[in-house]
Design a protein around this motif. Sequence first.
Motif, PDB file in Angstrom:
ATOM      1  N   LEU A  63     -15.121  -2.455  -4.608  1.00 45.21           N
ATOM      2  CA  LEU A  63     -14.710  -1.616  -3.492  1.00 45.21           C
ATOM      3  C   LEU A  63     -15.766  -1.433  -2.408  1.00 45.21           C
ATOM      4  CD1 LEU A  63     -12.586   1.080  -5.346  1.00 45.21           C
ATOM      5  CD2 LEU A  63     -11.841  -1.036  -4.277  1.00 45.21           C
ATOM      6  N   SER A 118      -2.194   2.011  -4.472  1.00 47.21           N
ATOM      7  CA  SER A 118      -3.401   2.795  -4.167  1.00 47.21           C
ATOM      8  C   SER A 118      -3.768   3.712  -5.326  1.00 47.21           C
ATOM      9  CB  SER A 118      -3.249   3.577  -2.863  1.00 47.21           C
ATOM     10  OG  SER A 118      -2.177   4.483  -2.948  1.00 47.21           O
ATOM     11  N   HIS A 119      -2.770   4.268  -6.012  1.00 47.98           N
ATOM     12  CA  HIS A 119      -3.052   5.071  -7.208  1.00 47.98           C
ATOM     13  C   HIS A 119      -3.663   4.211  -8.310  1.00 47.98           C
ATOM     14  CE1 HIS A 119       0.009   8.416  -6.083  1.00 47.98           C
ATOM     15  NE2 HIS A 119      -1.175   8.636  -5.549  1.00 47.98           N
ATOM     16  N   ASN A 120      -3.121   3.002  -8.486  1.00 44.18           N
ATOM     17  CA  ASN A 120      -3.670   2.095  -9.495  1.00 44.18           C
ATOM     18  C   ASN A 120      -5.123   1.740  -9.191  1.00 44.18           C
ATOM     19  OD1 ASN A 120      -1.253   2.055 -10.862  1.00 44.18           O
ATOM     20  ND2 ASN A 120      -0.586   0.095 -10.039  1.00 44.18           N
ATOM     21  N   ILE A 121      -5.423   1.455  -7.921  1.00 45.39           N
ATOM     22  CA  ILE A 121      -6.802   1.132  -7.530  1.00 45.39           C
ATOM     23  C   ILE A 121      -7.711   2.332  -7.783  1.00 45.39           C
ATOM     24  CG2 ILE A 121      -8.334   0.566  -5.590  1.00 45.39           C
ATOM     25  CD1 ILE A 121      -5.940  -0.997  -4.395  1.00 45.39           C
ATOM     26  N   PHE A 122      -7.255   3.525  -7.414  1.00 46.46           N
ATOM     27  CA  PHE A 122      -8.047   4.735  -7.610  1.00 46.46           C
ATOM     28  C   PHE A 122      -8.342   4.965  -9.088  1.00 46.46           C
ATOM     29  CE2 PHE A 122      -8.282   9.391  -8.220  1.00 46.46           C
ATOM     30  CZ  PHE A 122      -9.456   9.620  -7.513  1.00 46.46           C
ATOM     31  N   LYS A 123      -7.315   4.843  -9.942  1.00 46.90           N
ATOM     32  CA  LYS A 123      -7.525   5.025 -11.386  1.00 46.90           C
ATOM     33  C   LYS A 123      -8.487   3.973 -11.934  1.00 46.90           C
ATOM     34  CE  LYS A 123      -2.979   5.628 -12.195  1.00 46.90           C
ATOM     35  NZ  LYS A 123      -1.745   5.647 -12.980  1.00 46.90           N
ATOM     36  N   ALA A 145     -10.828   2.433 -10.280  1.00 42.82           N
ATOM     37  CA  ALA A 145     -12.170   2.692  -9.757  1.00 42.82           C
ATOM     38  C   ALA A 145     -12.890   3.762 -10.559  1.00 42.82           C
ATOM     39  CB  ALA A 145     -12.091   3.112  -8.289  1.00 42.82           C
ATOM     40  N   LEU A 146     -12.141   4.682 -11.147  1.00 40.73           N
ATOM     41  CA  LEU A 146     -12.754   5.737 -11.955  1.00 40.73           C
ATOM     42  C   LEU A 146     -13.207   5.247 -13.321  1.00 40.73           C
ATOM     43  CD1 LEU A 146     -10.315   8.683 -11.193  1.00 40.73           C
ATOM     44  CD2 LEU A 146     -12.620   8.345 -10.288  1.00 40.73           C
ATOM     45  N   ALA A 148     -12.380  -2.750  -9.694  1.00 45.32           N
ATOM     46  CA  ALA A 148     -11.244  -1.880  -9.386  1.00 45.32           C
ATOM     47  C   ALA A 148     -10.073  -2.627  -8.767  1.00 45.32           C
ATOM     48  CB  ALA A 148     -11.702  -0.746  -8.472  1.00 45.32           C
ATOM     49  N   GLY A 183      -6.745  -2.690 -10.693  1.00 40.16           N
ATOM     50  CA  GLY A 183      -5.725  -1.883 -10.048  1.00 40.16           C
ATOM     51  C   GLY A 183      -4.554  -2.683  -9.520  1.00 40.16           C
TER      52      GLY A 183
END
Length: 74
Positions: free
Chosen positions: A8, A45-50, A52-53, A58, A62
């Motif tokens: 990212l 975008s939710h998949n990428i965010f999860k 990335a955590l 990511a 994601g």
Amino acid sequence: MYVVTDDLIVEPLMSPVSSIYVLQRFKIPIDNLEEKVVTIGIKESHNIFKAALSSTPALTNGLRHLLTQIQKEK
């Protein structure tokens, strides 16, 4: 235009020459590239965010469902 790496990092893409530089920096052979248009919506975008955590790659994690579709189309 911008380049987003798997971890990212977002970098501006100034010219075609700079895109070649990015490929060389990440040791990606040019014949390994395939252009694919995808739509990134709320779900993605939710998949990428999860991802990335919990992981470094990511984008790969994601957007895995989109990558699987690309591989099936070949």
